[in-house]
Design an enzyme around this catalytic site. Structure first.
Site, PDB file in Angstrom:
ATOM      1  N   ARG A  15       0.802  -1.232   0.000  1.00  0.00           N
ATOM      2  CA  ARG A  15       0.000   0.000   0.000  1.00  0.00           C
ATOM      3  C   ARG A  15       0.832   1.278   0.000  1.00  0.00           C
ATOM      4  O   ARG A  15       0.315   2.365  -0.186  1.00  0.00           O
ATOM      5  CB  ARG A  15      -0.960  -0.012   1.196  1.00  0.00           C
ATOM      6  CG  ARG A  15      -2.199  -0.856   0.928  1.00  0.00           C
ATOM      7  CD  ARG A  15      -3.104  -0.876   2.126  1.00  0.00           C
ATOM      8  NE  ARG A  15      -2.664  -1.856   3.121  1.00  0.00           N
ATOM      9  CZ  ARG A  15      -3.150  -1.922   4.358  1.00  0.00           C
ATOM     10  NH1 ARG A  15      -4.050  -1.045   4.764  1.00  0.00           N
ATOM     11  NH2 ARG A  15      -2.706  -2.839   5.196  1.00  0.00           N
ATOM     12  N   TYR A 104       7.461  -4.622  15.866  1.00  0.00           N
ATOM     13  CA  TYR A 104       7.120  -4.586  14.440  1.00  0.00           C
ATOM     14  C   TYR A 104       7.857  -3.449  13.749  1.00  0.00           C
ATOM     15  O   TYR A 104       7.902  -2.325  14.276  1.00  0.00           O
ATOM     16  CB  TYR A 104       5.588  -4.409  14.296  1.00  0.00           C
ATOM     17  CG  TYR A 104       4.868  -5.585  14.919  1.00  0.00           C
ATOM     18  CD1 TYR A 104       4.507  -6.683  14.156  1.00  0.00           C
ATOM     19  CD2 TYR A 104       4.636  -5.631  16.294  1.00  0.00           C
ATOM     20  CE1 TYR A 104       3.908  -7.794  14.733  1.00  0.00           C
ATOM     21  CE2 TYR A 104       4.048  -6.734  16.893  1.00  0.00           C
ATOM     22  CZ  TYR A 104       3.682  -7.815  16.099  1.00  0.00           C
ATOM     23  OH  TYR A 104       3.117  -8.916  16.684  1.00  0.00           O
ATOM     24  N   ASP A 106       7.033  -1.737  11.371  1.00  0.00           N
ATOM     25  CA  ASP A 106       6.172  -0.643  10.910  1.00  0.00           C
ATOM     26  C   ASP A 106       5.397   0.008  12.053  1.00  0.00           C
ATOM     27  O   ASP A 106       4.426   0.709  11.839  1.00  0.00           O
ATOM     28  CB  ASP A 106       5.223  -1.133   9.803  1.00  0.00           C
ATOM     29  CG  ASP A 106       4.361  -2.313  10.255  1.00  0.00           C
ATOM     30  OD1 ASP A 106       4.463  -2.720  11.427  1.00  0.00           O
ATOM     31  OD2 ASP A 106       3.577  -2.817   9.429  1.00  0.00           O
TER      32      ASP A 106
HETATM   33  C1  UD1 Z   1      -1.936  -8.453  13.749  1.00  0.00           C
HETATM   34  C2  UD1 Z   1      -2.478  -9.286  14.892  1.00  0.00           C
HETATM   35  C3  UD1 Z   1      -3.728  -8.604  15.461  1.00  0.00           C
HETATM   36  C4  UD1 Z   1      -3.401  -7.202  15.892  1.00  0.00           C
HETATM   37  C5  UD1 Z   1      -2.772  -6.426  14.748  1.00  0.00           C
HETATM   38  C6  UD1 Z   1      -2.252  -5.089  15.233  1.00  0.00           C
HETATM   39  C7  UD1 Z   1      -1.920 -11.597  14.393  1.00  0.00           C
HETATM   40  C8  UD1 Z   1      -2.417 -12.880  13.877  1.00  0.00           C
HETATM   41  N1  UD1 Z   1      -2.796 -10.602  14.416  1.00  0.00           N
HETATM   42  O1  UD1 Z   1      -2.929  -8.478  12.759  1.00  0.00           O
HETATM   43  O2  UD1 Z   1      -4.228  -9.347  16.544  1.00  0.00           O
HETATM   44  O3  UD1 Z   1      -4.580  -6.539  16.343  1.00  0.00           O
HETATM   45  O4  UD1 Z   1      -1.641  -7.148  14.206  1.00  0.00           O
HETATM   46  O5  UD1 Z   1      -1.820  -4.331  14.151  1.00  0.00           O
HETATM   47  O6  UD1 Z   1      -0.775 -11.499  14.816  1.00  0.00           O
HETATM   48  N2  UD1 Z   1       4.379  -9.949   9.407  1.00  0.00           N
HETATM   49  C9  UD1 Z   1       5.483 -10.656   9.005  1.00  0.00           C
HETATM   50  N3  UD1 Z   1       5.317 -11.894   8.439  1.00  0.00           N
HETATM   51  C10 UD1 Z   1       4.099 -12.439   8.262  1.00  0.00           C
HETATM   52  C11 UD1 Z   1       2.972 -11.705   8.678  1.00  0.00           C
HETATM   53  C12 UD1 Z   1       3.134 -10.466   9.252  1.00  0.00           C
HETATM   54  O7  UD1 Z   1       6.612 -10.193   9.136  1.00  0.00           O
HETATM   55  O8  UD1 Z   1       4.036 -13.556   7.758  1.00  0.00           O
HETATM   56  C13 UD1 Z   1       4.551  -8.612   9.999  1.00  0.00           C
HETATM   57  C14 UD1 Z   1       4.014  -7.543   9.076  1.00  0.00           C
HETATM   58  O9  UD1 Z   1       5.060  -7.001   8.302  1.00  0.00           O
HETATM   59  C15 UD1 Z   1       3.459  -6.520  10.030  1.00  0.00           C
HETATM   60  C16 UD1 Z   1       3.093  -7.322  11.270  1.00  0.00           C
HETATM   61  O10 UD1 Z   1       3.785  -8.548  11.173  1.00  0.00           O
HETATM   62  O11 UD1 Z   1       4.433  -5.590  10.398  1.00  0.00           O
HETATM   63  C17 UD1 Z   1       1.612  -7.522  11.441  1.00  0.00           C
HETATM   64  O12 UD1 Z   1       1.131  -8.262  10.347  1.00  0.00           O
HETATM   65  P1  UD1 Z   1      -0.294  -8.011   9.747  1.00  0.00           P
HETATM   66  O13 UD1 Z   1      -0.524  -8.985   8.680  1.00  0.00           O
HETATM   67  O14 UD1 Z   1      -0.491  -6.581   9.452  1.00  0.00           O
HETATM   68  O15 UD1 Z   1      -1.203  -8.415  10.987  1.00  0.00           O
HETATM   69  P2  UD1 Z   1      -2.682  -8.015  11.220  1.00  0.00           P
HETATM   70  O16 UD1 Z   1      -3.549  -8.854  10.381  1.00  0.00           O
HETATM   71  O17 UD1 Z   1      -2.854  -6.559  11.136  1.00  0.00           O
END
Ligand code: UD1
Ligand code: CA
Length: 459
Positions: A15, A104, A106
């Site tokens: 995005r 994280y 970000d």
């Molecule tokens: C996640 C949480 C959710 C929380 C939210 C807060 C989980 C399952 N859910 O959801 O409970 O309310 O964050 O923002 O954890 N990332 C990786 N590798 C992956 C997946 C994600 O590095 O395989 C990193 C992403 O870059 C990001 C962060 O983890 O920085 C969160 O991932 P994202 O997919 O945005 O999680 P949410 O669905 O928002």
């Protein structure tokens, strides 16, 4: 318990619509990930590990230079299969003992104080902790499910939640602190039988509850501490929040900011008393301002030291320079790297300096270029003076002695030395050294023709 930090940064950041990976996007002049790494460095972690994803080589390279936090460790997550899977990628580099804080790449602005609070609550292998937040509009977030006694029992993601669970306003920020022994036990046991087919880190909360592990929750003092960034709009919004936080701290420390909404600090500022800053000033890198420094509108200062009682007038740029006390700079001045000005120097409008050293009280008030120059004290540089420092191949030095007077529109062809107390005539091209106290004039002599008739137009 020894502290490890794992920073999840494998997200593509689609995005952002940018070739720059999301965690490299700058907030206050520094990559998002740099903010998180710097915060981790303040927590006394024994190791900090970044989980990176597709295209992450660029991120790795940008962070390869060692800083005070020591070298970072890296773990690749080639395919994004969820937050639980991401932490799994770090697992081989995490010892069985100690605990791990999960951050994280970000989420740049969590304060060390809030994190220390969380870390402090996880003192043994019988506990884990997470940061939660009450939100007026919790849509999209994982919800914290508690039992009637108020104990956390699990986290349910928005996409898996029932209508009743969607009314819960306490959300998961994603920031966890977990004993390593539990991570080693739980992460390999995660399944992906959920709406998104992902390995959810959040599922370890239900495992903890089932095994009577104490689940501690901590709330941040400010909501922006846990704001994540996915697009340029969120980036700009958090930038303004962060700038306002920095501006507020400066004002509390006695700095006058005429409009804190029009002030940008992209780095660090050290300051004395009674510093006064007009609108649209940008401070970058490390900047030190003495007492009673006044900075006019639209100035940009990067990596410089400004002495006491200095006035910097509007539209001035200063980079990698030192300015002595009582100096007056601008308006529209440009001090480039290597400029060193002694006390009481005046640099006026449309004057550019580069690797120029000016002694006490010297003045270049208008329209000049002073590059590769060593200029003594009490020197007057006339308007239009140019140090011709570049012969097309090499740079050469111009030396000007104390109390010299450089006439208007002089070209000083370097290498050249103008002696103490020497004078150059206006419009001179000075190609040879001028001895102390001498006058050098190097220009065509004036010819005057009396009664000169101008040509007239042919009929
Ligand atoms: C996640 C949480 C959710 C929380 C939210 C807060 C989980 C399952 N859910 O959801 O409970 O309310 O964050 O923002 O954890 N990332 C990786 N590798 C992956 C997946 C994600 O590095 O395989 C990193 C992403 O870059 C990001 C962060 O983890 O920085 C969160 O991932 P994202 O997919 O945005 O999680 P949410 O669905 O928002
Ligand atoms: Ca998210």
């Amino acid at each position: 318990m020894e502290l490890n930090v794992v920073i999840l940064a494998a997200g593509k950041g689609t995005r952002m619509k940018s070739v720059l990976p999301k965690v490299m996007q700058p907030l206050a002049g520094r990559p998002l990930l740099r903010h998180v790494v710097d915060t981790a460095a303040r927590l006394d972690a024994v190791r900090t590990l970044v989980v990176y994803g597709h295209g992450g080589e660029l991120v790795k390279k940008a962070f390869s230079e060692t800083r005070n936090e020591g070298p970072l460790l890296w773990a690749e997550q080639a395919e994004q299969k969820g937050t639980g899977h991401a932490v799994q990628m770090a697992l081989p580099q995490l010892p069985e003992h100690g605990k791990t804080l999960i951050l994280y790449g970000d989420v740049p602005l969590t304060t060390p104080e809030t994190l220390a609070d969380l870390i402090g609550k996880v003192a043994d292998v019988g506990s884990m902790g997470l940061i939660t937040l009450e939100m007026a509009n919790p849509a999209g977030y994982g919800r914290i499910v508690r039992d009637i006694a108020g104990k956390v029992v699990r986290i349910v993601e928005q996409k898996d939640a029932t209508d009743a669970e969607k009314t819960i306003r306490e959300v998961n920020t994603g920031i966890f602190c977990v004993p390593n022994s539990l991570l080693h036990k739980w992460l390999p046991a995660l399944g992906n039988n959920n709406a998104q087919g992902e390995y959810y880190l959040t599922d370890i909360v239900a495992m903890a509850a089932a095994q009577d592990i104490r689940i501690e929750t901590v709330q941040p003092e400010f909501g922006w501490e846990v704001d994540g960034i996915n697009d340029k709009l969120q980036l700009a919004t958090l930038e303004r929040v962060h700038q306002r936080v920095q501006a507020d701290a400066l004002m509390r420390a006695g700095v006058t900011l005429i409009d804190p909404a029009r002030f940008d600090l992209r780095g660090e500022i050290e300051h004395g008393m009674d510093v006064h800053i007009e609108p649209n000033v940008i401070i970058e890198g490390r900047v030190r301002l003495g007492n009673n420094v006044r900075i006019g509108a639209n100035c940009q200062l990067r990596d410089c030291v400004i002495g006491d009682n200095v006035t910097i007038k509007p539209n001035t740029l200063i980079e990698e320079s030192r300015v002595g006390s009582g100096a007056e700079i601008g308006p529209f001045a440009r001090l480039r790297p290597g400029t060193v000005l002694a006390d009481d120097v005046h640099i006026g409008n449309f004057v550019e300096t580069k690797k120029a050293i000016l002694g006490k009280g010297s003045k270049a008030n208008h329209l000049a270029y002073l590059g590769d120059a060593e200029i003594g004290s009490g020197v007057n540089i006339g308007a239009g003076t140019i140090t011709c420092n570049y012969d097309g191949a090499n740079k050469h030095l111009t030396r000007i002695g104390d109390n010299a007077f450089i006439g208007t529109n002089s070209s000083l062809v370097a290498p050249v030395t103008i002696g103490n107390g020497a004078t150059t005539g206006a419009g001179s091209a000075i190609t040879k050294d001028v001895p102390d106290n001498a006058l050098a004039v190097a220009r065509g002599k004036q010819v005057t023709i009396d009664g000169w008739q101008r040509p007239t137009k042919n009929k």
